[in-house]
Design an enzyme around this catalytic site. Structure first.
Site, PDB file in Angstrom:
ATOM      1  N   TRP A 175      47.740 106.137  25.214  1.00 23.44           N
ATOM      2  CA  TRP A 175      48.843 105.550  25.182  1.00 23.44           C
ATOM      3  C   TRP A 175      48.408 104.103  24.067  1.00 23.44           C
ATOM      4  CZ3 TRP A 175      49.631 100.067  25.910  1.00 23.44           C
ATOM      5  CH2 TRP A 175      51.071  99.743  25.890  1.00 23.44           C
ATOM      6  N   HIS A 176      47.466 103.754  23.706  1.00 25.80           N
ATOM      7  CA  HIS A 176      47.082 102.371  22.771  1.00 25.80           C
ATOM      8  C   HIS A 176      47.089 103.178  21.461  1.00 25.80           C
ATOM      9  CE1 HIS A 176      45.915 100.534  26.639  1.00 25.80           C
ATOM     10  NE2 HIS A 176      46.307  99.472  25.916  1.00 25.80           N
ATOM     11  N   GLY A 177      46.662 104.270  21.492  1.00 24.14           N
ATOM     12  CA  GLY A 177      46.710 104.663  19.970  1.00 24.14           C
ATOM     13  C   GLY A 177      46.334 106.131  19.792  1.00 24.14           C
ATOM     14  N   PHE A 237      50.771  99.463  18.887  1.00 27.67           N
ATOM     15  CA  PHE A 237      50.771 100.612  19.998  1.00 27.67           C
ATOM     16  C   PHE A 237      52.170 100.941  20.564  1.00 27.67           C
ATOM     17  CE2 PHE A 237      46.745  98.166  20.848  1.00 27.67           C
ATOM     18  CZ  PHE A 237      46.146  98.701  19.845  1.00 27.67           C
TER      19      PHE A 237
END
Length: 472
Positions: free
Chosen positions: A324-326, A472
């Site tokens: 989800w962050h990257g 993000f």
């Protein structure tokens, strides 16, 4: 539009005045705040504002579709289909390039042509945040936790500019009821809002920017040019940078929402005082942690189906949390690291209980647990910050190297120590300062805010960099 800019200050002043002027007229207020939120979002790139409107419409229509059946199986199928529809834009804009590139590398290593074209897809800012909020709204409707809302209410809920770009991830049951009802201007907690905004500006402009420019960016940009001490301090400094940066955005967002009469959930609770990785995730980005728990971990089975399945559920949850962050392998490794750490911590706790060992909680034991947890978190941050897995190991490999110590200045060490020390107070020092600030009279509050802004402008660097979580 960045929070710590003159553009945003003018924007907020106009929105604040017109928002309270239109407050008695609910429909007019909603259309105004929706338009203002889209102006805020389009300030970076107006070409992708349509995507926010598309996700909002899909969420609204999906909730209506789900709500129209009471059959559990049909409701579940419709919910899954709706979630898939909401994830499609995120999958395309954020993950297509990552998937296509890795697939191309795999096929080329076998001497075959890549099956998918390699495209440069522009990442819409904030898409991860408003997609997760849209999913939570639809799922909550399917669970009978919230009633279906009108398109305008859902659109304002998802686009409301204080949380739009980088959270907190606010649930529909928390924000939509506030959108529906008029607010009382006499109940605005101006002192709390002002304290949060100025405190957030200080953490972003002074703390985060100072450590990023003085040591983090130089070391992570060229690790081979730095000795072990500089690398070690840079790793600790980055832990402060990402906390100061992200918590600053959350504080400003909560403060701005308060000025407009809205209450957002807290997003941080002294995360570096955690005594385990599991405790860390109870304190760090708490709105994301509870989202992952309630909409992923528990639906997967949580801890109800045996230890092996629990470990698998934890790993899946943290891997998805990392992605989800990257879209990068560094985030996959970071998520896997936290997942594995939680699995091991859970196994050790159960083994201790099974052996009948009573866990003590003396000050020394708590301090040791905090020290171990903080260093584990910092180890994970290396992969989070590094450009590649190879670069992360290169940074870690320099820890024992000789070299310059020029970047390890007293101001860097004092800033790190001060920010960490504030985490270990018996009660949150920021909360106590906020309470004390609230007891001051208007004149003293104004003087304190003016002094705070003077210190920020004096100590802050030139220009303002985007918040880390904008990516993000």
């Amino acid at each position: 539009m960045l929070f710590p800019t003159t553009d945003f200050a003018i924007f907020l002043a106009v929105v604040f005045a017109l928002s309270w002027l239109l407050n008695p007229h609910r429909a007019a207020w909603k259309w105004f705040i929706l338009a203002a939120s889209y102006v805020f979002y389009a300030w970076w790139d107006p070409r992708l504002a349509w995507l926010l409107a598309l996700v909002s419409t899909i969420a609204w229509a999906s909730a209506l579709w789900v709500e129209r059946t009471d059959d559990p199986r049909r409701r579940r199928r419709r919910t899954l289909a709706s979630v898939a529809a909401l994830l499609l834009p995120l999958a395309w804009f954020k993950y297509y390039g990552f998937f296509a590139l890795n697939l191309a590398n795999a096929f080329e290593s076998l001497g075959m042509r890549p099956p998918l074209p390699l495209l440069q897809v522009l990442l819409p800012i904030g898409i991860s945040f408003y997609t997760f909020m849209a999913i939570s709204y639809v799922v909550d409707v399917s669970r009978y936790q919230i009633q279906v809302s009108r398109w305008l209410d859902v659109s304002v809920y998802l686009a409301f500019f204080p949380h739009l770009i980088a959270g907190p991830i606010v649930r529909g049951e928390e924000l939509i009821p506030q959108i529906r009802r008029p607010r009382d201007a006499g109940r605005i907690d101006v002192s709390r809002a002002s304290f949060l905004i100025v405190g957030g500006l200080f953490k972003k402009i002074v703390i985060s920017s100072l450590l990023a420019t003085q040591i983090v960016d130089p070391v992570f940009g060229a690790p081979n040019a730095h000795g072990g001490l500089e690398v070690l301090v840079a790793i600790y400094a980055y832990a402060i940078v990402i906390y100061a940066d992200f918590s600053a955005y959350s504080d400003i967002a909560i403060g701005v929402a308060l000025l407009l009469g809205f209450e957002f959930p807290a997003n941080f609770d002294r995360p570096y005082a955690a005594v385990s990785l599991r405790d860390f995730w109870r304190r760090w980005h708490m709105t994301l942690s509870r989202w992952l728990r309630d909409y992923l971990y528990i639906p997967l089975g949580g801890s109800r189906q045996g230890e092996l399945r629990t470990a698998v559920n934890i790993m899946i949850t943290m891997l998805i949390g990392g992605l989800w962050h990257g879209a990068g392998w560094t985030f996959v490794v970071w998520g896997a690291f936290h997942g594995l750490g939680q699995v091991i911590g859970r196994w050790r706790h159960r083994r201790t209980v099974a052996l009948g060992i009573v866990e003590r909680s003396s000050a020394w034991i708590v301090a040791r647990k905090r020290l171990v947890t903080f260093n584990l978190v910092c180890l994970g941050w290396v992969f989070f910050r590094a450009d590649s897995i190879g670069s992360a190991f290169e940074i870690l490999g320099r820890l024992g190297a000789a070299g310059s110590t020029a970047l390890v200045t007293p101001i860097v060490l004092l800033t790190i120590a001060g920010m960490l020390g504030a985490q270990y107070f018996p009660s949150d020092p920021a909360a106590r300062l906020r309470e004390g600030f609230g007891r001051l009279g208007p004149a003293l509050q104004g003087a304190a805010l003016a002094l705070g802004l003077f210190v920020i402008t004096t100590l802050g660097g030139q220009g303002v960099t985007p918040f880390i979580y904008f990516r993000f």
